[in-house]
Design a protein around this motif. Structure first.
Motif, mmCIF file in Angstrom:
data_model
loop_
_atom_site.group_PDB
_atom_site.id
_atom_site.type_symbol
_atom_site.label_atom_id
_atom_site.label_comp_id
_atom_site.label_asym_id
_atom_site.label_seq_id
_atom_site.Cartn_x
_atom_site.Cartn_y
_atom_site.Cartn_z
ATOM 1 N N ASN A 109 -0.627 2.130 -4.287
ATOM 2 C CA ASN A 109 -0.947 0.748 -4.661
ATOM 3 C C ASN A 109 0.272 0.005 -5.201
ATOM 4 O O ASN A 109 0.420 -1.203 -4.989
ATOM 5 N N LYS A 112 2.093 -1.188 -2.280
ATOM 6 C CA LYS A 112 1.425 -2.375 -1.721
ATOM 7 C C LYS A 112 1.809 -3.623 -2.504
ATOM 8 O O LYS A 112 2.052 -4.699 -1.917
ATOM 9 N N HIS A 156 -3.310 3.651 3.511
ATOM 10 C CA HIS A 156 -2.125 2.809 3.293
ATOM 11 C C HIS A 156 -1.561 2.353 4.632
ATOM 12 O O HIS A 156 -1.157 1.187 4.787
#
Length: 324
Positions: A109, A112, A156
């Protein structure tokens, strides 16, 4: 790779320059070559006889487990600090964390968030996304058992591909199958997550309406299935690809020819054959030949064996279908 540390490993971690090891490994992971990185882990004996943090020959990287653990300690310390010096530091640290633990959701994350900021600021967006895709694909296709079937890494990648589509960055779908999907599926048999990604790729509008592209993918998948005849996930995807297509007869004919030659009696092959021949556009002659070969192979099986049950189920399905 197990994260449990024995006494000797804990003692070894008290020595050495962890920061240098972190720099060496993270830099190696950030490099790109024509082919994806091929990463593997080495045991303790290699670390004892190796002064360097890793071994590298072009895109092939071998990392002793203890060196990776040393690098992870530095990455985890940076992570717990919670304040990255730069986006590059965040990517380097989380890269080590995902190599150590492919289910580290927070690390994924963070990557990201870094990429989202780059896209928002329009700073080398395509280059950054392709660099990230290269790294993730390398993890998914290397000989790393936990990584090749990691739901976190595949999720992902799915997010990455959605950004490629949203921003209009081109992707060679056939190449994706050859270099990522089929390699990962070979590294980890019955790789559910790899084949789910395959379905996502062929559901793109650009693929759905391109018959030549579909046929190219179909040929690659058919070749893979015939080379991995006991992998039910591959056959299930091939069946999905053949839905409503005229190529079903050709594929079935090739498959039953090999099944007869090599005495394939396993459930994976016959699950595929019984469903495709009864549900898709398969010629009467191929259907008849499929049933004949099934009956012939059944004669060589033991009563109550798994192979006998698989062939009996296929014959029962054939007998209940029109045209048999």
């Amino acid at each position: 790779m197990s994260r449990a540390l024995d006494a000797k490993t804990k003692e070894a971690l008290g020595h050495g320059d962890h920061g240098k090891v972190f720099d060496d490994i993270s830099k190696a992971l950030s490099r790109s070559f024509d082919d994806l990185l091929e990463i593997e882990f080495l045991g303790r004996s290699h670390a004892i006889n190796l002064d360097a943090s890793l071994l590298q020959d072009e895109n092939a990287i071998a990392i002793p487990k203890i060196r990776l653990t040393q690098a992870f300690l530095v990455a985890n310390r940076l992570f717990k600090r919670g304040n990255w010096v730069s986006d590059e530091e965040a990517l380097r640290a989380t890269g080590i964390m995902l190599l150590m633990d492919p289910e580290h959701l927070t690390a994924a994350n963070i990557r990201k968030r870094v990429l989202s900021k780059i896209m928002l600021l329009h700073q080398n967006t395509e280059k950054s996304l392709r660099r990230e895709k290269y790294f993730i694909d390398s993890l998914l296709t290397s000989r790393l058992h936990r990584h090749t079937k990691s739901p976190t890494l595949w999720s992902h990648r799915r997010w990455l591909m959605s950004q490629f589509r949203r921003l209009g960055f081109g992707v060679d779908v056939v190449d994706e199958f050859k270099k990522v999907i089929l390699i990962s599926a070979e590294r980890h048999p019955r790789n559910y997550y790899a084949w789910c990604e395959a379905r996502s790729l062929v559901n793109l509008d650009s693929v759905v309406w391109d018959q030549m592209l579909n046929e190219s993918i179909l040929r690659e998948v058919e070749r893979w299935c015939l080379s991995h005849h006991d992998d039910i996930s591959g056959w299930s995807f091939l069946m999905y690809m053949l839905s409503g297509l005229d190529q079903a007869s050709s594929t079935v004919a090739t498959t039953i020819g090999l099944a007869e030659s090599f005495h394939w009696r396993n459930e994976s092959v016959w699950y595929f054959l019984r469903n495709v021949t009864t549900k898709e556009k398969v010629s009467a002659s191929v259907r008849s030949e499929t049933k004949r070969i099934c009956e012939s192979l059944r004669q060589g099986t033991e009563e109550n064996s798994i192979e006998r049950r698989a062939l009996d189920q296929a014959l029962d399905c054939f007998s209940r279908s029109d045209g048999f």
